[in-house]
Design a protein around this motif. Structure first.
Motif, mmCIF file in Angstrom:
data_model
loop_
_atom_site.group_PDB
_atom_site.id
_atom_site.type_symbol
_atom_site.label_atom_id
_atom_site.label_comp_id
_atom_site.label_asym_id
_atom_site.label_seq_id
_atom_site.Cartn_x
_atom_site.Cartn_y
_atom_site.Cartn_z
ATOM 1 N N TYR A 1 0.844 -1.279 -0.091
ATOM 2 C CA TYR A 1 -0.113 0.047 0.077
ATOM 3 C C TYR A 1 0.823 1.313 -0.043
ATOM 4 N N ALA A 2 0.322 2.320 -0.543
ATOM 5 C CA ALA A 2 0.812 3.611 -0.392
ATOM 6 C C ALA A 2 0.775 4.062 0.832
ATOM 7 N N ASP A 3 1.697 4.810 1.510
ATOM 8 C CA ASP A 3 1.673 5.189 2.908
ATOM 9 C C ASP A 3 0.512 6.203 3.088
ATOM 10 N N SER A 4 -0.244 6.650 2.216
ATOM 11 C CA SER A 4 -1.424 7.752 2.490
ATOM 12 C C SER A 4 -2.587 6.931 2.726
ATOM 13 N N VAL A 5 -2.809 5.813 2.195
ATOM 14 C CA VAL A 5 -3.833 4.887 2.373
ATOM 15 C C VAL A 5 -3.674 3.659 3.576
ATOM 16 N N LYS A 6 -2.498 3.374 3.797
ATOM 17 C CA LYS A 6 -2.263 2.076 4.608
ATOM 18 C C LYS A 6 -2.962 2.209 5.937
ATOM 19 N N GLY A 7 -3.767 1.410 6.144
ATOM 20 C CA GLY A 7 -4.593 1.099 7.393
ATOM 21 C C GLY A 7 -5.916 1.670 7.044
ATOM 22 N N ARG A 8 -6.210 2.046 6.041
ATOM 23 C CA ARG A 8 -7.554 2.539 5.513
ATOM 24 C C ARG A 8 -8.196 1.956 4.640
ATOM 25 N N PHE A 9 -7.496 1.601 3.385
ATOM 26 C CA PHE A 9 -7.740 0.948 2.418
ATOM 27 C C PHE A 9 -7.168 -0.730 2.283
ATOM 28 N N THR A 10 -8.075 -1.570 1.704
ATOM 29 C CA THR A 10 -7.834 -3.135 1.737
ATOM 30 C C THR A 10 -7.789 -3.500 0.206
ATOM 31 N N ILE A 11 -6.793 -4.117 -0.269
ATOM 32 C CA ILE A 11 -6.841 -4.587 -1.702
ATOM 33 C C ILE A 11 -7.222 -6.193 -1.319
ATOM 34 N N SER A 12 -7.850 -6.738 -2.275
ATOM 35 C CA SER A 12 -8.235 -8.343 -2.260
ATOM 36 C C SER A 12 -8.519 -8.666 -3.719
ATOM 37 N N ARG A 13 -8.440 -9.869 -3.613
ATOM 38 C CA ARG A 13 -8.974 -10.485 -5.177
ATOM 39 C C ARG A 13 -9.609 -12.079 -5.057
ATOM 40 N N ASP A 14 -10.537 -12.067 -5.980
ATOM 41 C CA ASP A 14 -11.215 -13.347 -6.166
ATOM 42 C C ASP A 14 -10.721 -14.001 -7.483
ATOM 43 N N ASN A 15 -10.017 -14.917 -7.654
ATOM 44 C CA ASN A 15 -9.597 -15.305 -8.941
ATOM 45 C C ASN A 15 -10.708 -15.952 -9.719
ATOM 46 N N ALA A 16 -11.589 -16.968 -8.572
ATOM 47 C CA ALA A 16 -12.512 -17.542 -9.349
ATOM 48 C C ALA A 16 -13.736 -16.582 -9.760
ATOM 49 N N LYS A 17 -13.790 -15.542 -9.586
ATOM 50 C CA LYS A 17 -14.404 -14.444 -9.972
ATOM 51 C C LYS A 17 -14.158 -13.470 -11.104
ATOM 52 N N ASN A 18 -12.699 -13.491 -11.395
ATOM 53 C CA ASN A 18 -11.932 -12.638 -11.943
ATOM 54 C C ASN A 18 -11.947 -11.428 -11.644
ATOM 55 N N THR A 19 -11.909 -11.109 -10.197
ATOM 56 C CA THR A 19 -12.333 -9.705 -9.725
ATOM 57 C C THR A 19 -11.187 -9.239 -8.632
ATOM 58 N N VAL A 20 -10.755 -7.759 -8.733
ATOM 59 C CA VAL A 20 -10.076 -7.446 -7.722
ATOM 60 C C VAL A 20 -10.805 -6.048 -6.964
ATOM 61 N N TYR A 21 -10.558 -6.110 -5.641
ATOM 62 C CA TYR A 21 -11.561 -5.240 -4.938
ATOM 63 C C TYR A 21 -10.553 -4.138 -4.211
#
Length: 124
Positions: A60-80
């Motif tokens: 994460y960029a420092d500016s969003v660390k602790g506030r934003f969360t990235i995740s992915r579901d490869n079965a759905k071909n989607t990143v969040y």
């Protein structure tokens, strides 16, 4: 080749939350590292977050660390991108991108495929 389409942007008050989604086409989605970037008016496109193939590694960029969360579901071909405690300075167009590199990368030139972006506006 990968085609990407973001969704989930909108207008939210400061302190609120949004979840962005990025749907990918192509059967090789799980072989790409995925990233989120954002671009505010008149500014360069900046790195926000990245995730490895399996989702085991994130950065994460420092500016969003602790506030934003990235995740992915490869079965759905989607990143969040889950965005909490939003601030007015988070206002930007958010882009997802796919990189064939085998390490987490944070520069735009390392990503080969880009979506069209989704606008996020945070009011004070």
């Amino acid at each position: 080749q990968v085609q990407l389409a973001e969704s989930g942007g909108g207008l939210v008050q400061a302190g609120g939350s949004l979840r962005l989604s990025c749907a990918a086409s192509g059967r090789t989605f799980s072989t790409y590292f995925m990233g989120w970037f954002r671009q505010a008016p008149g500014k360069e496109r900046d790195f926000v977050a990245a995730i490895s193939w399996s989702g085991a590694r994130t950065y994460y960029a420092d500016s969003v660390k602790g506030r934003f969360t990235i995740s992915r579901d490869n079965a759905k071909n989607t990143v969040y991108l889950q965005m909490n405690s939003l601030k007015p300075e988070d206002t930007a167009v958010y882009y997802c991108a796919a990189s064939p590199r085998e390490v987490l990368v944070t520069t735009t030139r390392e990503y080969d495929y880009w979506g069209q972006g989704t606008r996020v506006t945070v009011s004070s």
